[in-house]
Design a protein around this motif. Structure first.
Motif, mmCIF file in Angstrom:
data_model
loop_
_atom_site.group_PDB
_atom_site.id
_atom_site.type_symbol
_atom_site.label_atom_id
_atom_site.label_comp_id
_atom_site.label_asym_id
_atom_site.label_seq_id
_atom_site.Cartn_x
_atom_site.Cartn_y
_atom_site.Cartn_z
ATOM 1 N N LYS A 67 36.154 57.912 95.008
ATOM 2 C CA LYS A 67 36.835 58.819 94.080
ATOM 3 C C LYS A 67 38.054 59.457 94.744
ATOM 4 O O LYS A 67 39.089 59.670 94.100
ATOM 5 N N VAL B 123 40.829 56.993 94.567
ATOM 6 C CA VAL B 123 41.424 56.928 93.228
ATOM 7 C C VAL B 123 42.285 58.157 92.961
ATOM 8 O O VAL B 123 43.331 58.070 92.304
ATOM 9 N N LEU C 7 38.274 51.486 92.289
ATOM 10 C CA LEU C 7 37.826 51.498 90.894
ATOM 11 C C LEU C 7 36.677 50.512 90.676
ATOM 12 O O LEU C 7 35.682 50.830 90.019
ATOM 13 N N LEU D 169 33.469 51.739 92.269
ATOM 14 C CA LEU D 169 32.876 52.790 91.443
ATOM 15 C C LEU D 169 32.146 52.176 90.244
ATOM 16 O O LEU D 169 31.120 52.697 89.800
ATOM 17 N N ALA D 170 32.675 51.061 89.740
ATOM 18 C CA ALA D 170 31.998 50.355 88.646
ATOM 19 C C ALA D 170 30.642 49.827 89.111
ATOM 20 O O ALA D 170 29.631 49.948 88.406
ATOM 21 N N LYS E 292 30.271 54.070 81.915
ATOM 22 C CA LYS E 292 31.162 54.423 83.022
ATOM 23 C C LYS E 292 31.510 53.181 83.843
ATOM 24 O O LYS E 292 32.662 53.003 84.269
ATOM 25 N N TYR F 1 35.356 51.762 84.558
ATOM 26 C CA TYR F 1 35.917 51.577 85.901
ATOM 27 C C TYR F 1 36.339 50.119 86.114
ATOM 28 O O TYR F 1 37.402 49.840 86.689
ATOM 29 N N ARG G 51 39.530 49.374 84.290
ATOM 30 C CA ARG G 51 40.670 49.991 84.977
ATOM 31 C C ARG G 51 41.062 49.171 86.208
ATOM 32 O O ARG G 51 42.249 49.012 86.512
#
Length: 261
Positions: free
Chosen positions: A193, A196, A206, A209-210, A221, A225, A228
């Motif tokens: 995070k 990002v 990203l 995080l996915a 969510k 991610y 993105r």
């Protein structure tokens, strides 16, 4: 990994139990701490000798060293206010352990946290529990929590993404990947995070995080991610990752429907 004797009362027993549980899970290959200093391994519990520990571990190709300290292993003192009021209060025994996992190559702290276990409430209908049994239970609880936090979690989709050395946020991404590899996913997510935040188009952060969100069944969510990441940089790996996340979501929802019709 080498697990050094923890400092404080019950420290040796906690370290032995943690090593035993790690061996049972197969999460890490555990080496005897004596290999670091056969003459006097016990002195390596002292934090001021950590540099010597890491140097010895590197020479023997040991990836990480786990140290710890018993913060509390006694029943809490009764409040004087409760005493004056004639109330007993909660005098159950507590075990609090602080641990630190260190990367022997870089000296970086991979994970540092505190675990706590509390003596169960006594069952009036059951036989009294001995002090030794209470200690065994507290040690097992704390050790289980520690092993659970530090054990590497299998990535729910595929391998973590890596940054190019020139990408803004690469340090945070690499730190997050190391934390995830050691099982510290909370710090890993914080690092990704941060990457990002420094660079909203950091596709590796990203995508990772996915993966983290998917492993927690947070599929909305996770998809956001992943999409993105794809918009930031088109990649076949990211496309496959997004497909896998959607497949996992469908399977998860199907299992939930069967379990709760």
């Amino acid at each position: 990994m080498a697990i050094l004797p923890f400092e404080g009362e019950l420290g040796d027993r906690v370290a032995e139990e943690v090593a035993s549980q790690f061996t049972s899970t197969g999460a890490y290959s555990i080496v005897e701490p004596g290999i670091l200093s056969p003459a006097d391994a016990s002195t390596y519990t002292a934090s001021d000798r950590l540099d010597e520990v890491l140097a010895a571990a590197r020479q023997r190709d040991i990836d990480a060293v786990l140290t710890g300290e018993i913060i509390e292993s006694t029943a809490p003192k009764r409040s004087s206010l409760l005493h004056r009021a004639g109330l007993k209060g909660d005098d159950r025994r507590t075990l609090i352990v602080e641990y630190c996992l260190v990367d022997t190559r870089t000296g970086e702290t991979l994970s540092k946290n505190t675990v706590r276990s509390l003596e169960p409430v006594a069952d009036s209908s059951a036989d009294a529990t001995s002090s030794a049994e209470v200690e065994d239970s507290l040690i097992a609880q704390c050790s289980h929590e520690m092993v659970s936090r530090l054990s590497p979690k299998r990535c729910a989709v595929q391998a973590l993404a890596k940054c190019m050395w020139s990408d803004r946020g690469v340090i945070s991404v690499n730190k997050g990947n190391r934390c995830a590899a050691s099982g510290n996913w909370s710090d890993a997510v914080d690092s990704w995070k941060a990457a990002v935040e420094a660079n909203p188009h950091n596709d590796a952060a990203l995508f990772n995080l996915a993966l983290a969100a998917a492993s927690q069944h947070e599929y909305d969510k996770a998809e956001q991610y992943a999409m993105r990441a794809l918009r930031a940089r088109h990649s076949d790996d990211y496309e496959r990752g997004l497909e896998n996340i959607r497949k996992q979501r469908a399977e998860f929802e199907e299992r939930r429907t069967v379990s709760h019709p």
